[in-house]
Scaffold this motif. Structure first.
Motif, PDB file in Angstrom:
ATOM      1  N   ARG A  21       0.821  -1.218   0.000  1.00  0.00           N
ATOM      2  CA  ARG A  21       0.000   0.000   0.000  1.00  0.00           C
ATOM      3  C   ARG A  21       0.849   1.259   0.000  1.00  0.00           C
ATOM      4  NH1 ARG A  21      -2.823  -3.574   3.378  1.00  0.00           N
ATOM      5  NH2 ARG A  21      -4.945  -3.945   2.712  1.00  0.00           N
ATOM      6  N   VAL A  22       2.144   1.130  -0.192  1.00  0.00           N
ATOM      7  CA  VAL A  22       3.021   2.281  -0.074  1.00  0.00           C
ATOM      8  C   VAL A  22       2.603   3.397  -1.010  1.00  0.00           C
ATOM      9  CG1 VAL A  22       5.374   3.085  -0.465  1.00  0.00           C
ATOM     10  CG2 VAL A  22       4.996   0.920   0.702  1.00  0.00           C
ATOM     11  N   VAL A  68       5.335   7.997   6.006  1.00  0.00           N
ATOM     12  CA  VAL A  68       6.787   8.159   5.974  1.00  0.00           C
ATOM     13  C   VAL A  68       7.472   6.832   6.298  1.00  0.00           C
ATOM     14  CG1 VAL A  68       8.749   9.300   7.068  1.00  0.00           C
ATOM     15  CG2 VAL A  68       6.687  10.610   6.525  1.00  0.00           C
ATOM     16  N   LYS A  69       6.954   6.119   7.276  1.00  0.00           N
ATOM     17  CA  LYS A  69       7.523   4.815   7.622  1.00  0.00           C
ATOM     18  C   LYS A  69       7.414   3.840   6.451  1.00  0.00           C
ATOM     19  CE  LYS A  69       6.582   5.028  12.612  1.00  0.00           C
ATOM     20  NZ  LYS A  69       5.800   4.418  13.722  1.00  0.00           N
ATOM     21  N   TYR A  75      10.074   0.765   2.080  1.00  0.00           N
ATOM     22  CA  TYR A  75      10.226   0.446   0.663  1.00  0.00           C
ATOM     23  C   TYR A  75      11.623   0.817   0.169  1.00  0.00           C
ATOM     24  CZ  TYR A  75       9.295   0.272  -4.339  1.00  0.00           C
ATOM     25  OH  TYR A  75       9.346  -0.016  -5.665  1.00  0.00           O
ATOM     26  N   ALA A  76      12.111   1.989   0.574  1.00  0.00           N
ATOM     27  CA  ALA A  76      13.448   2.418   0.162  1.00  0.00           C
ATOM     28  C   ALA A  76      14.521   1.476   0.698  1.00  0.00           C
ATOM     29  CB  ALA A  76      13.705   3.846   0.655  1.00  0.00           C
ATOM     30  N   GLU A  77      14.308   0.988   1.907  1.00  0.00           N
ATOM     31  CA  GLU A  77      15.281   0.060   2.497  1.00  0.00           C
ATOM     32  C   GLU A  77      15.331  -1.246   1.704  1.00  0.00           C
ATOM     33  OE1 GLU A  77      18.295  -0.687   5.193  1.00  0.00           O
ATOM     34  OE2 GLU A  77      17.144   1.144   4.874  1.00  0.00           O
ATOM     35  N   ALA A 108       5.372  13.792   1.695  1.00  0.00           N
ATOM     36  CA  ALA A 108       4.575  13.333   2.834  1.00  0.00           C
ATOM     37  C   ALA A 108       4.999  14.044   4.115  1.00  0.00           C
ATOM     38  CB  ALA A 108       4.715  11.820   2.995  1.00  0.00           C
ATOM     39  N   LEU A 109       6.301  14.266   4.264  1.00  0.00           N
ATOM     40  CA  LEU A 109       6.799  14.958   5.453  1.00  0.00           C
ATOM     41  C   LEU A 109       6.332  16.402   5.495  1.00  0.00           C
ATOM     42  CD1 LEU A 109      10.490  13.727   5.923  1.00  0.00           C
ATOM     43  CD2 LEU A 109       8.652  13.606   7.599  1.00  0.00           C
TER      44      LEU A 109
END
Length: 419
Positions: free
Chosen positions: A3-4, A292-293, A298-300, A327-328
């Protein structure tokens, strides 16, 4: 399951600002009720257990649905049937639903799907295609399970989440026949055996799901329950009502912190806000923090995915970082918002203001995590951090963004040869 990339679109679809004036039920300047009260609807447990009852088609079909779903989803990947059943009935038999635990389960299952199951299945399918036409192009298949995501933990988490979904639908069902159907599904060696093993044929299964589980009568019953919930909220102190137009349903809001004098009054103004979105029972569906999490997770995964080139990785990470920073900042130009649902509510608070909004099911974006077919309402909290009027846009800098520093995983990456 991932769902990212849907989170931002849901936020933009729900949050909106316009110039329509709200109708205030209560004109008090201060809120007498505690501002942290969100008045979530208590979830009833409609599941009963009667081992002596005659065969109940609906209960069996519901159990069959979850049994077959779990089987077909992870049958190729290995599956701990006992762990799934234990997790499922742990939640189904609980006196009340722990929505914090349900949220954690949802995040866990989503992360397993996006970081391990999807890459695993994509590689297997790709290799199966290449095996006969270009074997040299085949790549190693990543190990599906690890210590954090092993067969037992994943299967139990799936069981808990599915049972939570079932409890949330509040259907009067017999636990005995749900369990019988799940047990029957465990004897299937493949999906072609359904008609010969299960007590309901696939045709009858689909017909019952369509006529009962997704029937209009159930939608209407749940919508009526939601309407009664909203009516009780409307009678609380400090609650205001807003109707965008005469043909729209009423939503309710409470100003928790009025904020300053700077407000969004024009469509070209920008607003910067944090939010959290819940279903009517208190399950956190998404929030600024969770978005953000999700981007970080996903980036990780991309950072540690050795199956893609450095050039591809750099492009994906750059795109993810851009969305993460958006988002931030939480910044949106009013005219770029797709709906005007919260229009008259949000303009009632200034920069630094906070509010809580209760919405009927008619305002739930279709296809959202909230399972719109259940006709569930939603609760949203909004923290309006900043308002930038049109004339100030050019001179006001963007908020300071905390830089995410991706790091290569130090864990040993286990890989196996493609089958």
């Amino acid at each position: 399951m991932n769902r990212v990339f849907r989170a931002l679109s849901l936020m933009v679809a729900v949050i909106a600002v316009s110039c329509a004036a709200p109708q205030k039920k209560n004109s008090k300047e201060t809120v007498s009720a505690p501002v942290d009260k969100m008045y979530f609807l208590a979830a009833e447990n409609c599941i009963y257990n009667d081992e002596n009852a005659e065969f109940d088609t609906l209960s069996y079909v519901v159990g069959m649905n979850y049994g077959l779903l779990a089987q077909s989803t992870y049958l190729d990947a290995g599956y701990d049937r006992e762990a799934f059943r234990d997790g499922f009935f742990e939640v189904l038999d609980a006196s009340k639903i722990d929505y914090n635990a349900m949220r954690n389960t949802l995040v866990y299952v989503d992360e397993f799907g996006s970081t391990r199951y999807v890459p695993y299945m994509q590689t297997k399918q790709r290799n199966a295609f290449l095996k006969t036409i270009n074997p040299d192009a085949m790549t190693v298949t990543p190990i599906l399970y690890n210590e954090e995501f092993n067969e037992e933990k994943v299967s139990a988490a799936m069981g808990r989440y599915m049972a939570g979904q079932l409890r949330h639908m509040q259907l009067p069902l017999n636990r005995h026949w749900i369990e019988t159907a799940i047990n029957d599904s465990y004897s299937l060696e493949n999906m072609n055996m359904v008609d010969s093993v299960m007590r309901i044929s696939q045709a009858d299964f689909r017909a019952t799901m369509g006529s009962h589980v997704f029937s209009q009568s159930i939608k209407d019953r749940l919508a009526e329950k939601c309407d009664k919930w909203l009516k009780k909220i409307s009678e609380k102190d400090g609650i205001c009502e807003y109707r965008p137009d005469e043909d729209s349903d009423v939503l309710y809001y409470r100003i928790d912190v009025p904020g300053g004098d700077v407000r969004a009054t024009k469509g070209c103004d920008s607003i910067y806000f944090d939010y959290a979105l819940y279903n009517s029972h208190g399950l956190l569906l998404e929030s600024s923090e969770e978005m953000v999490k999700a981007y970080d997770r996903y980036a990780e995964r991309i950072t540690n995915d050795e199956s893609i080139s450095e050039e591809q990785r750099a492009k994906i990470i750059a795109n993810v970082d851009k969305m993460r920073n958006e988002a931030l900042s939480g910044g949106v130009i009013v005219d770029n918002l797709k709906q005007k649902v919260l229009a008259g509510c949000v303009k009632e608070i200034g920069a630094g203001g906070k509010m809580t909004v209760w919405m009927p099911a008619s305002y739930v974006p279709k296809g959202s995590q909230n399972n719109a077919y259940t006709n569930d309402g939603m609760v949203m909290t909004i923290n309006l951090r900043r308002v930038v009027p049109q004339k100030e846009v050019a001179s006001v800098p963007m908020p300071t963004i905390t830089k995410r520093v991706p790091s290569k995983s130090t864990a040993t990456k286990l890989m196996v040869n493609a089958q």
